[in-house]
Scaffold this active site. Structure first.
Site: not given
Length: 504
Positions: A225, A306-308
């Protein structure tokens, strides 16, 4: 009342208290009574003029008393005859008792406004009762954020989590890295205008929250992100990882793919990463964390995590450890999304935030249990307020197992989400408003209310096994009774068909 109190009894033989514009507030000098008088006046429709005190005016007494509650945020409220007494061990408890008083006010036919003869003892179930606002996908200024603080505090929430950075924009000025806001703050999702908080803006938000007994938790989301970082400083960010899944996301959303060094207005996730192992990135993280920590009097800094998907797993683990250590070195407690839970070697006391579904999948529960500092629960299919209410809702998304109705948002218990996680390790509940489709203050109101009330009650009130009124049928009636107050306060709530309507 929402959240429903721990204990509520009628006063035997008691008399309802009549409140008129000239009512008296007897409070300690440091208690801000202006908001209480204004809130009661807004509910009753009184004007803002100065009113003389009638000879029979009721008195609202707010006093500190250690014996009023064993919990620092607890309070005792008793209304009878011509007096309403609120006692609490702290000013936070007095504040929450006063919020309950505002909710108790009811019209009395032909005779103004009354509070029933009632005796309440109340205290929260969980210490953390939060709301997250994403100002990165769409930016919202100080006035909007402060209005949301007021509305959340009225439901006894005590934490505002600001998601300050994401692929679409960086929203807090950092002196050591000025291009983050000079270059990477101008846009938003869908190509809408952006913006950012100056240091003074941020301090103002923190001060406003503190006056409402709310702690601000800033989030700098890393190492994923982070596309906006690369727009400002290309040497800090890796090239976007364009996987088949990412292309499918972009096609489904009819959006462009991300390109290195160019602003991104889409919603797809998981493609961005910082350059892990680069000493310049390590310096960047230390600088940013130090400045954010210095601006934040509260005890926490959130590092995301998150969501890496664009980051190698071993690089991810090394980075999360480094970022968490930077937070600890700055004198704060790190918070991270649950993916970071399986990274060993995090500073003692690091807190996890769980965003999976109410029924965890793919080892999410293992990750959540690994945090020795406890877990904040934000199950996406219950308290992600950006989910559509139903298939016809104009705003919102549906990826969290479909739309989230008000009833589904209410129908869960924090003690049962993560098997093997003792309730003592559940720090609390936090609702989240991601803003891919949310672009205006009116959009915030529509998506937050009434579902924020479900999170407030789940976080504060005893579980259904301990409180007879802690049920969906009771809740939907009590929301209906609160809607006139919300209307009086200018809150543009979603008129859900699940809620029983009232006419006044």
């Amino acid at each position: 009342m929402i959240p429903y109190p721990a204990r509520l009894d009628d006063v035997p033989g008691g008399l309802a208290v009549r409140l008129a514009p000239g009512f008296v507030i007897d409070a300690l000098a440091t208690f801000d009574t202006a908001w209480l008088r204004a809130a009661i006046g807004a509910r009753a429709g009184w004007d803002d003029g100065i009113h003389s005190v009638a000879h029979d005016a009721a008195t609202v007494s707010l006093r500190l008393a250690e014996e009023a509650s064993e919990h620092p945020e607890g309070y005792r409220l008793r209304a009878d005859g011509d007096r309403i007494d609120i006692a609490a061990p702290t000013e936070a408890g007095l504040f929450y008792g006063a919020q309950t008083l505002v909710q108790l006010l009811r019209p009395a036919p032909g005779d103004g406004w009354r509070v029933p003869a009632i005796d309440i003892e109340d205290a929260p179930r969980f210490a953390h009762r939060g709301l997250m606002l994403d100002v990165a996908r769409h930016f919202f200024g100080v006035e909007t954020v402060c209005a949301l603080i007021d509305r959340a505090a009225a439901l006894k929430l005590n934490t505002l989590h600001l998601h300050l950075t994401d692929d679409q924009g960086w929203r807090l000025h950092i002196d050591a890295w000025p291009r983050l806001t000079e270059v990477a703050a101008s846009g938003s999702a869908n190509g809408d205008p952006g913006g950012f908080f100056t240091r003074e803006d941020y301090r103002g938000i923190v001060a406003h929250a503190a006056a409402r007994h709310m702690t601000v938790v800033p989030e700098i989301d890393m190492p994923g992100h982070t596309h906006a970082v690369g727009v400002a400083y290309p040497h800090l960010a890796a090239a976007p990882v364009l996987t088949d899944d990412l292309r499918a996301q972009a096609t489904e959303l009819d959006q462009e793919l991300p390109a290195a060094g160019e602003p991104y207005a889409g919603w797809a996730v998981g493609f961005s990463s910082l350059r892990i192992g680069d000493p310049r990135v390590e310096g960047f993280v230390r600088d940013v964390v130090a400045e954010v920590a210095a601006l934040t009097p509260g005890p926490y800094v959130h590092i995301g995590g998150d969501e890496a998907h664009g980051t190698d797993p071993s690089d991810y683990a090394a980075f999360v450890r480094h970022a968490a250590e930077a937070v600890a070195a700055a004198g704060k407690t790190p918070i991270a999304w649950h993916e970071a839970g399986l990274v060993g070697g995090l500073p003692a006391g690091t807190v996890g935030q769980y965003w999976g579904l109410r029924s965890p999948v793919d080892g999410q529960d293992d990750a959540a249990r690994a945090f020795d500092g406890g877990v904040i629960l934000s199950p996406a299919d219950a308290v992600y307020l950006d989910m559509k209410y139903d298939g016809g809702t104009r705003l919102g998304l549906t990826w969290a197992d479909g739309p989230t109705s008000v009833e589904r948002a209410y129908d869960w218990d924090p003690a049962t989400v993560i098997d093997g996680l003792d309730e003592a390790r559940v720090r609390g509940v936090e609702a989240a408003l991601w803003t891919e489709t949310i672009a205006t203050p009116a959009d915030i109101d529509e998506m937050v209310f009434p579902r924020i009330a479900t999170a407030a009650e789940i976080a504060w009130s005893p579980s259904s096994a301990l409180a007879a009124e802690r049920t969906w049928e009771s809740f939907r009636v009590r929301v209906a009774a609160l809607e006139p107050l919300w209307h009086a306060l200018g809150i543009g709530f979603f008129a859900s068909p699940e809620i029983a309507r009232v006419t006044r």
